[in-house]
Every structure is written in C-alpha cells, then in structure tokens.
Design an enzyme around this catalytic site. Structure first.
Site, PDB file in Angstrom:
ATOM      1  N   LYS B  76     -15.950 -20.171  -1.533  1.00 43.70           N
ATOM      2  CA  LYS B  76     -16.109 -19.591  -2.874  1.00 43.70           C
ATOM      3  C   LYS B  76     -14.710 -19.333  -3.413  1.00 43.70           C
ATOM      4  O   LYS B  76     -13.833 -18.858  -2.677  1.00 43.70           O
ATOM      5  CB  LYS B  76     -16.909 -18.289  -2.790  1.00 43.70           C
ATOM      6  CG  LYS B  76     -17.260 -17.702  -4.167  1.00 43.70           C
ATOM      7  CD  LYS B  76     -18.206 -16.494  -4.044  1.00 43.70           C
ATOM      8  CE  LYS B  76     -18.564 -15.919  -5.403  1.00 43.70           C
ATOM      9  NZ  LYS B  76     -19.494 -14.766  -5.305  1.00 43.70           N
ATOM     10  N   SER B 152     -23.584 -14.560  -8.345  1.00 41.32           N
ATOM     11  CA  SER B 152     -22.402 -15.245  -8.795  1.00 41.32           C
ATOM     12  C   SER B 152     -21.989 -16.426  -7.923  1.00 41.32           C
ATOM     13  O   SER B 152     -21.189 -17.257  -8.352  1.00 41.32           O
ATOM     14  CB  SER B 152     -21.241 -14.256  -8.836  1.00 41.32           C
ATOM     15  OG  SER B 152     -20.903 -13.827  -7.525  1.00 41.32           O
ATOM     16  N   SER B 176     -25.224 -11.426  -5.130  1.00 41.87           N
ATOM     17  CA  SER B 176     -24.588 -12.711  -5.424  1.00 41.87           C
ATOM     18  C   SER B 176     -24.655 -13.749  -4.307  1.00 41.87           C
ATOM     19  O   SER B 176     -24.289 -14.902  -4.526  1.00 41.87           O
ATOM     20  CB  SER B 176     -23.115 -12.499  -5.779  1.00 41.87           C
ATOM     21  OG  SER B 176     -23.000 -11.987  -7.084  1.00 41.87           O
TER      22      SER B 176
END
Lengths: 95, 485, 481
Positions: B76, B152, B176
């Site tokens: 990420k 997210s 998320s």
C-alpha cells in the site's frame, strides 16, 4: 450545530488551508451534516468515565541516550522543495 | 501461478518448478496488461522487483530462504519505501521519494525476502471508503468495473483480487482493510493495535491506524502477517510481546468455540441479500461445531460518531507537517509565509482530506474540545468496555463487514455522512484496538459479501484459525472475478 | 510618575535545555554548533511516517530538577501536542506537556538584600525545542536550520511571586546555579541553553487584583532580564497613568535600545489545540525510580554552603562564594583535605588570589592552570612553615606561569623559609654588626627602629626568614640581653 461559511474560513485559516471560494458554502453544509451526526455523542452518559487515548493499557518505553542517527542531510534534502547552503528556504519570517 | 496459494508458490520456488524471477515476471506482465482496467497501482517497481527476485533466487539456492522468500507482494502506498515514491495517493506527496524504509517494509523484504511489485493505489491519506479520493484516480472493482473496490486499501484489494499480486499489505483505521476485502472477495485482517509497527507507515489517525494484510485465504494472510508482526522499539505504541504462531493456529478446530452475535450489528441497515449470506455463514460455522449466542455491545452504535471526532482530530494534527518546507508539494509564486502554507496545503490536499482536517481542527479548537474530543474519547472507553465484557462470555464476535455489496462510482461522493456510514460495522474494532478480519462468505447478484470476525486482544491466531477452518469447508474465497482468472 | 505607588507582579518562564547527548524523541546528536541541518534526522524533520520515542535521560533530568526544588513528581505524566504553524517547528506541532506535567508545586528560596523570600514553582514540563530561523545571506527569505529542533527542554514556570527585577534576577541565578549543579543543563545563556520569558504586570499597591500582563520573550542574560523588566514596569505604569490600557501581548526585548516592543501576534495564534500525543504513551514513574534518582542527586548549593560554614568554620560569605559552582566547591574541598591546612587560609587563597586572577582573565575554575592538588601542595608548605605568606605569593605566581608544582618551585628557587633559630640569629648578628649607629640609637630608646632591623634581616635572608621568629629573636638580640 451549524457551521457558517465564516466559521469555515476561520477553521481553514487555523489549519492553513486555502479554500476555493466556491467550496466554502459546500464545506459549511457538509461539515454541518457531519457535526449533526457526531452530535449523537452528547446523548451518551459518560459521567466518571475516563477518556481513552490509547487502545492498549501500556505505558511509555524509554530510549537510551545514545546517538543512533548519522548525518543524512544530503539524502533528506535531495527532494526538498527549496534549500540553500544546507538550509530550508522559506519566505521571510518577520518577528 | 496467480491463482496459487502462497504455500504452493513457496513449494514451487523451493523445488525449482519456477524461479522467483519467473514468478515476478508473471505478475509484472499481468500488471502490465490488466492494471489499466482497474488502476490498482500508483507505482510499479519492475526493475527493483526483478533484482529482489534475483536476490531471492540466490537465497533459495544458498538455503537461507524463509517461507516467503521470492514471493511477490504489493505495498500500500503509505508504507515508506526507500528510494521509491511514497505518495499516500496525494498530490502533496506526488514527488516524495521516501529516504527510509518502514519497519514493515524491512521485515517483508530485507528479512523475509519477499519481492515488491509496486505501490498500491488508495484513498488519499487513507481517508475514504471507496478509493475515489486518490490523486491518481479511482480504483475499479475487478468484480464489476462500474463499482468501487472499497477503501481506503482499494488498490491493494483490487490488485490481489485481480491476480496482479499474490498478496498485499494494507492498513485499517476504520475498516480500510476489512471493507475493501469484503467488497472484492478477499480475506483481510487488521491485527490488534500495536501488533504491527507503525514506523514508516504514514499516519492518518495514530491511535487507530494498524497495518495488516489482504490475501486470497486466511492461510496466505497468516504467512504474511506472521512476518510483518512484532515488537518495534521505534514505535512507542508497539506491543512488546512475542508473536503467536499463526500457522499453527490455523489447525485449531472450530468445534467448541462460542461465537457472539451482537444485535447492534444485525439491525435494519443491513441489505436483505447480505443478511442471507451472513445467516448461511453462521449455519456453516455451527455445522463445524461452533455455538452462536447473542451478545450485547450497547455502545457500538456510537462508534461512527466517536470515530468521526477522534480520527479527524488526530489527522488534522498529523497532517500539519505537510507545509511545503521540508518535503512534499510547495505552491509557486507565493508572496509570504502564510500564503506558502495555505496554497501548498490547499493545492496539495484533496477535498476529503481538507474536510477531515477542518473537522479535526474544529473539534480540537478552543471551546469545543470537551464537548467533542473528550466526549468521544469517553465514548471510546465505553465501546471498549462493551467488548471486554462480551469477550468474557464468548470467544469471538461475528458480524457482517458491510451493510451492502460494492456501490457504484459517484453514488456517495457528495454525501460524506452516507459515505462514512459504510464503516458502521468495522469502526468499533479500531476504537477498541481489537483484531478483526473479513472473509468471503458468498455473493449477492455476483458481488462478494464479507463476514467479519472480531477477537479479543492478540487473538490473531484464533481468528485466522476459524477463518481457515471455514475456508476448508467452503469455496467462496476461491472465486475469481471474470476477466481476471 | 509615582513609582512608589505601584507594585510589579512578575512570573518567569525559563526554558532550560537538558544536557542529553541525543534529542528528546530521537537518537540525533544535540551538540551545539554543527553545520546546518546535519543533526536534523528523520524524526526531527517530521518526515512522513516517523514516530517519537522518549529519551530516558531527559526524563531522569527533569525528575532531578523536580526533586531539587522539593516539587511533586508526577507518577503519571502525558505528552501533548501544541499546534501552530512556523517554519522552525517541523511537524506543525510541538510535543510538550499540558495538563499532566512531570513536575508540579516546587519552591525556591532566594535572597535579596539580606532577606530570604520563597518563590513558588508552579510546574516544570518536558518539551522539544524548535529550530532556528536565519536571515543572513537571504534576500527576502529566511533559512531554516533544524539542528536545535527536538533538543529536550524543561520549561520551568514560576508563580507570580516576584515583585522586582532584583528578585527576578536572584531567582534566575539561583535556578541557573541549581540546573548547572545538577549537571542537567550547561547553563550557557549565549548559546540559548538557558532562556527566560518574563510575564510582567503592575498594580497599585494594596490592591489584590493582578493587572493585565505582557510576556517578554527570550531574554538571554541576567542583565537583560533586569533591564527588560525595569523597562516594562516603567512603561506599564506610564501607560496606565496616562489613561491608557495594557494589552495582553507578547513583546521582544531589544538589548541595543534597552526597550521592549510588541510582536503583534495575531489572536488566533493562541488556539493551540492541545491534545494528548497519540504517538506517545503515558509516562509512568514509580516510587522506586524516584528514590533511585534521589540517591544520585548531588549536594545542592544551599546545603553545601551551610555545611561549609559548619564543617570548615567559614564565614557565610566565603562559603557562599566557594559553593557558587559545584566544581569550585569540589576544588576547595580537595585543597583542604589534601593539604591539611587551615580551611580559612585555603578559602582566602582560593577566593582572593586564585579566583581574583581567574575572574580577571574571564576564566572559570575548570580553566585554572593551578589544579586543586597543586594548590593543596602550596597550602601544605604554608601549614608546615616552609613558606611565609610572602614566599607563598612568589610560589603561587610561578605556579600560575606554569612552572610546576609548589615543591619543585621551592627547591628550584631555594624559597624554603628559614625557621632555624641559630641561622636567623646569625643573620641578626650580621645586621647588628653592619649597623652600629642604628643599634646604638635603638638601645637609647628609639623603638621605631625595630622595623628597620626587621627589614634588614628579611632583606639579608632574601625574605626567607620566618617573620615570627625574626620578631621574637630580634627583640632579645637588640636588647642586648
């Protein structure tokens, strides 16, 4: 709780955010809606409840007073927006 | 290769069925051809990946490899990676080349020997539930390109769901990891707060953020979480206790476990189709020997309001370091210092980030602190106590991960409150700091539905064990989206 | 203006840099004077993703300070973030302590004009220092050096118990002495290790209510503190008597003009939005830890001074001078112990001769060429009558010039005092023989000539004859008995 466009401007100033003029009213409405939702909190009975700042009941660890960080100025400043003679440049600071 | 489990890939590397270079090239090629459809990567680090793969192949040959050596992974894009852009999907950090590695990155690459394919797209600064707030454009859900992948960690899940990476790191501040995993048929786990180091993981809300993993199975997740976890002296909030053997935990039977079903998570908000899927999952778990009983979490409905005070407050503070002076975006042609700050931040941050900064600034400001911030922290304790009491009665808590399947792009962008309510089932675990995960439990109209399991502090092994046993008995997690299988 | 009708109310905030090797939240060096930003590590710069970890030495130093002013040490203290945007503040917030500081409710006794006064210390909290803004070499711009950012500080806040600039300076000097004694601060005011902000207000004598106060920032010498406070008191009285009102504001002292001026800080600057730093956990201090630290505390100036009076029989003034600095007190005690000489004699020599010279040269006791063992060697030779006072001065001068220790100088220069009666009598005889006229006059009753004979004997012995013996023997010899 209603947030006015003026209040939005004040908060934006505190947070140092330049808002596009056409966004101010939208933000005011959206933040008012969020505050309405958040307003549910006031209904909770929290007398004698300690605020919880951390999920785990731990305490601060201490670091030994030993130098571990070498000079890495070159690496840190390689992608800095504006440097000169090893200093970070900003518009004049007036005291 | 892209449908294999990590265990299979590891065996394949060790028995020289393929090299890490070949494996890496396979995934790089898939990214090349398929990612334009879903936009799951911000940066692909092909060269670095191949050189890491070669190093992994040498380690395997030398016999110093770990189970994960040579297996590719996507990061990420909020984990700092030395020498590689770490953008947080923000214009603010579009040109930020991290000068150091996050602890997670060190553990997975330098220590475990995994290969980094690239940096995954996400909501800007991890603020969002749809991956629509990214400066680099939205990520599309491989199950339906007209729908969001959740957020997210939208890039991480889309990449794994589409078979562009075998596994990916992710982070979870209010859901998320779990919400996007649910919307893309993946297994995602957010461990106990403090289990995975936050050093080098760019902060959104420090007391809620926790790194984790999204994978195609509980077993895959266990392998990677094992390598990511552990005490880090560089993170004051890191838990100084040994990591359980997560792989051994996978073998524990479900039989005899008591699973709590909180009424507060089974209310009207849940879509009918989702309800049916969750009910079926409960039946499956019962057939495996679990006993499901009702449990109370009376303060859980206050999770969303408490979170939308605490998280923005911490975010507004954490994001004040982005001022255009030492790194990050700096506006041009400014007249004075104040303009430098305001323009750099005004241009560098997108609308959702700005909203949350303002919200956080407001609730911390003079005269509002007690009513909002302090009250939210007190409610947070109430929520946490509810869990404590619940775990005196049950071993695990089961709930849906989301109220519904993935929604369409733009459906909620103009209504922040509606968007925030996406996280209604996931936020409580962050506030309490307990581990929680989502695993595939079925489909509604061809779109995946996630089942959420929450456990007591540091019970990752048990959570993954239950998930693994469930996955031994079901095949939902093996489904791949059409066009990507 | 009728100054005597007014009373000043003064509270001081002192920022004291702690002498740790590394920063409060990271392992970067804190040494002064490095090239710009070479000591600004990732944590200091507030790079995305970095996290603070508390330096144990900084905590221990803060506790030491608290114990030395009889304060309460918090068993649980919390770091908070104080928000404001400024280029020398890298993260947009300063990590400080707000509601729960490490030290609270201390006291400090000061002496002004012979009277003792107790000043309350409200609190002392730990925090990180900011960087520096440099204006030279930049046209229309400022350069930022963050080496200093993250250096540990304790901010010591006094009660508004101070009533004059004299009291303020006495308080500051005492505080300075303590932190230097404790070894927790180098006390260097020029380098900014010890800085003072003064909160000043005035009220009519006999009134209870405080006037509106101003805060004068960053005053970096005792003299400037005195001048800045005096200026501010006068200015405020003048404004009020002229019918004006004091505005609560931050002011800057200009050493060039001796005046303070308004910094015109906008009101919003005060909304600091404090909240507990979520990256740091509550600091827990146990009783055992406090006792362990207490055991390491050095004897503090006041206690040492009282002991010097009792143990060495020194006047309070002498004891005060000698205990003014820890190293000086240690020096004195070494000299007394090693020499076995009269403690008062040692005090006189150290205060008058040694410190006199050092002060003139602008040096401290650490810079002295004459080390404590050397000084002890000199005192020893006075105690055993090897040296007279006059000879000792000569040896002292030679030692100052780096000619070695006392015994070596005495041997080399033959400065040993003559104490043998026979030898002195021989010299006396020689002098009497050489001055028959004076001898006759003396014996006729001209007593004043005794001094002449002492002088001649000392001269003939090249100053080496023991003066007491000379007096005693000369009296008998001159009398001719």
């Amino acid at each position: 709780m209603t947030l006015t466009p003026d209040q939005i401007q004040q908060v934006a100033h505190l947070a140092r955010l330049d808002l596009a003029p056409d966004r101010v009213a939208i933000y005011a409405q959206q933040l008012t809606n969020i505050l309405d939702m958040v307003g549910q909190l006031s209904g909770a009975s929290t007398e004698a409840v300690l605020p919880m700042a951390h999920p785990l009941d731990m305490h601060q660890r201490l670091r030994p007073d030993v130098v571990t960080e070498p000079n890495q100025r070159e690496a840190f400043q390689a992608h800095a927006p504006a440097v000169q003679d090893g200093l970070y440049r900003v518009p004049k600071v007036i005291e | 290769m892209h449908t294999s489990s990590l265990k299979k890939l590891s065996e394949g590397l060790r028995t020289r069925q393929f090299s890490s270079r070949e494996l890496t090239q396979h995934f790089l090629a898939r990214i090349d051809t398929l990612d334009p459809q879903i936009n799951s990567f911000i940066t692909v680090t092909a060269e670095r990946a191949l050189s890491q793969a070669d190093a992994a192949d040498r380690r395997i040959a030398e016999g110093t490899a770990t189970a994960l050596t040579g297996i590719p992974i996507a990061q990420k894009d909020l984990f700092c990676t030395e020498g590689v852009r770490t953008s947080c999907a923000s214009r603010m950090l579009d040109r930020f080349i991290a000068p150091y590695d996050a602890t997670v990155v060190k553990k997975l690459h330098a220590e475990a020997g995994m290969v980094m394919l690239g940096k995954c797209n996400m909501d800007e600064f991890a603020m969002g539930s749809s991956n629509e707030t990214s400066w680099y454009g939205p990520v599309k859900n491989p199950w339906d390109l007209n729908r969001v992948p959740g957020g997210s960690s939208g890039g991480s899940v889309a990449a794994v769901a589409a078979g562009l990476a075998p596994v990916a790191t992710a982070t979870d501040t209010g859901g998320s990891i779990r919400q996007p995993a649910a919307l893309t048929n993946l297994t995602g786990i957010k461990p106990t707060y403090g289990r995975v180091s936050r050093f080098g993981m760019i902060a959104f809300a420090s007391s809620l953020d926790q790194g984790g993993v999204v994978a195609r199975s509980a077993e895959d997740a266990a392998y990677v979480l094992q390598a990511m976890s552990g005490f880090d002296p560089l993170d004051s909030t890191s838990a100084d206790r040994p990591v359980d053997d997560l792989l051994a935990g996978l073998q524990h039977p479900i039989s005899g476990l008591k699973i709590g079903l909180p009424a507060e998570f089974f209310g009207d908000g849940m879509a009918v189709g989702v309800r049916a899927v969750i009910d079926a999952a409960i039946k499956t778990l019962e057939s495996l020997g679990a006993r499901c009983v009702p449990v109370q979490l009376p303060n859980a409905p206050l999770s969303v309001p408490a979170y939308y005070v605490v998280a923005p407050a911490e975010a507004s503070s954490n994001l004040s370091r982005y001022d255009g002076v030492r790194f990050g975006h700096r506006a041009e042609g400014v007249k004075n210092l104040e303009e430098l700050y305001k323009k750099s931040r005004g241009e560098g941050f997108g609308a959702e980030v700005q909203r949350r900064i303002m919200m956080g600034t407001y609730v911390l400001s003079h005269g509002y602190y007690d009513a909002y911030y302090l009250q939210a922290q007190k409610v947070r304790r109430l929520i946490s106590r509810d869990f404590k009491q619940a775990f005196e009665q049950v071993d695990l808590i089961l709930a849906p991960t989301t109220t519904d399947v993935a929604f369409r792009f733009g459906e909620k962008t103009d209504d922040p409150v509606a968007m925030y309510l996406n996280d209604v089932y996931t936020i409580a675990a962050n506030l309490a700091g307990i581990p929680a995960m989502s695993l595939p439990a079925g489909f509604v109209d061809g779109l995946p539905v996630g089942l959420q399991l929450m456990g007591n502090y540091f019970s990752e092994a048990r959570l993954l064990g239950v998930a693994h046993q469930y996955q031994q008995a079901t095949a939902w997690h093996t489904q791949m989206p059409k066009g990507f299988n | 203006m009728a100054q005597h009708e007014w009373e000043a109310v003064i509270g001081l905030e002192v920022h004291c840099q702690l002498s740790t090797k590394t920063k409060i939240f990271s392992g970067a060096n804190t040494a002064y004077g490095a090239e710009p930003n070479t000591q600004a590590d990732a944590v200091t710069l507030g790079l995305p993703g970095v996290l603070p970890v508390l330096n144990g030495a900084a905590l221990e130093m803060a506790i030491k300070f608290g114990l030395s002013v009889d304060a309460q040490i918090a068993r649980r203290c919390v770091f908070a973030r104080k928000h404001y945007f400024y280029p020398d503040l890298p993260k947009g917030y300063q990590i400080s302590q707000y509601e729960l500081p490490i030290v609270e409710h201390g006291v400090l006794d000061i002496e002004v004009n012979g009277a003792t006064k107790r000043i309350g210390i409200t609190r002392a909290h730990m925090e990180e220092d900011a960087g520096k803004s440099l204006h030279e070499n930049f046209v229309g711009e400022t350069g930022i050096d963050l080496n200093r950012a993250g250096t540990p500080l304790i901010e010591i806040v006094s009660e508004p118990d101070i009533r004059s600039s004299d009291e303020a300076v006495a308080y500051l000097k005492k505080l300075h002495q303590i932190v230097v004694y404790l070894g927790i601060c180098d006390g260097n005011m020029q380098e900014g290790s010890f800085r003072c902000d003064a909160n000043v207000s005035v009220r009519r004598k006999g009134t209870e209510k405080f006037g509106t106060r101003t805060e004068t920032k960053n005053i970096n010498s005792f003299r400037y503190v005195h001048a800045a406070i005096d200026f501010e008191i006068e200015r405020q009285i003048e404004v009020i008597e002229g019918g004006g009102k004091i505005i609560q504001e931050t002011r800057l002292y200009n050493p060039g003009t001796g005046e303070t001026r308004s910094m015109r800080v906008k009101e919003d600057a005060n909304d600091y939005r404090y909240f507990p730093d979520p990256d740091l956990l509550p600091v827990i201090v146990t009783d055992d830890e406090i006792e362990r630290i207490r055991a390491t505390l050095p004897e503090l100036p006041e206690a040492k001074r009282d002991r010097f009076v009792a143990q060495y029989g020194l006047p309070v003034y002498d004891a005060g001078v000698l205990t003014g600095e820890g190293p000086l007190a240690d020096y004195y005690e070494t000299v007394v112990k090693d020499s076995g000489a009269d403690p008062k004699l040692c005090a006189n020599w150290i205060i008058t001769d040694l410190l006199g010279g050092l002060n003139k040269a602008g040096h401290g006791i650490q810079d002295s060429v004459i080390t404590a063992p050397m000084m002890a060697g000199l005192m020893k030779r006075m105690a055993d009558n090897t040296l007279s006072g006059k000879l000792a001065k000569e040896v002292f001068e030679a030692m100052s010039d780096g000619e070695g220790d006392a015994d070596a100088i005495i041997d080399r220069k033959g400065l040993r005092q003559i104490t043998d009666d026979g030898a002195i009598l021989a010299v006396i005889q020689q002098v009497m023989d050489a001055n028959p006229g004076q001898l006759a006059q003396y014996r006729e009753g001209k007593d004043k000539l005794f001094g002449f004979f002492v002088g001649q004997v000392m001269k003939a012995s090249q100053g080496k004859a023991n003066p007491d013996a000379v007096n005693r023997l000369l009296k008998t010899a001159l009398a001719g008995e």
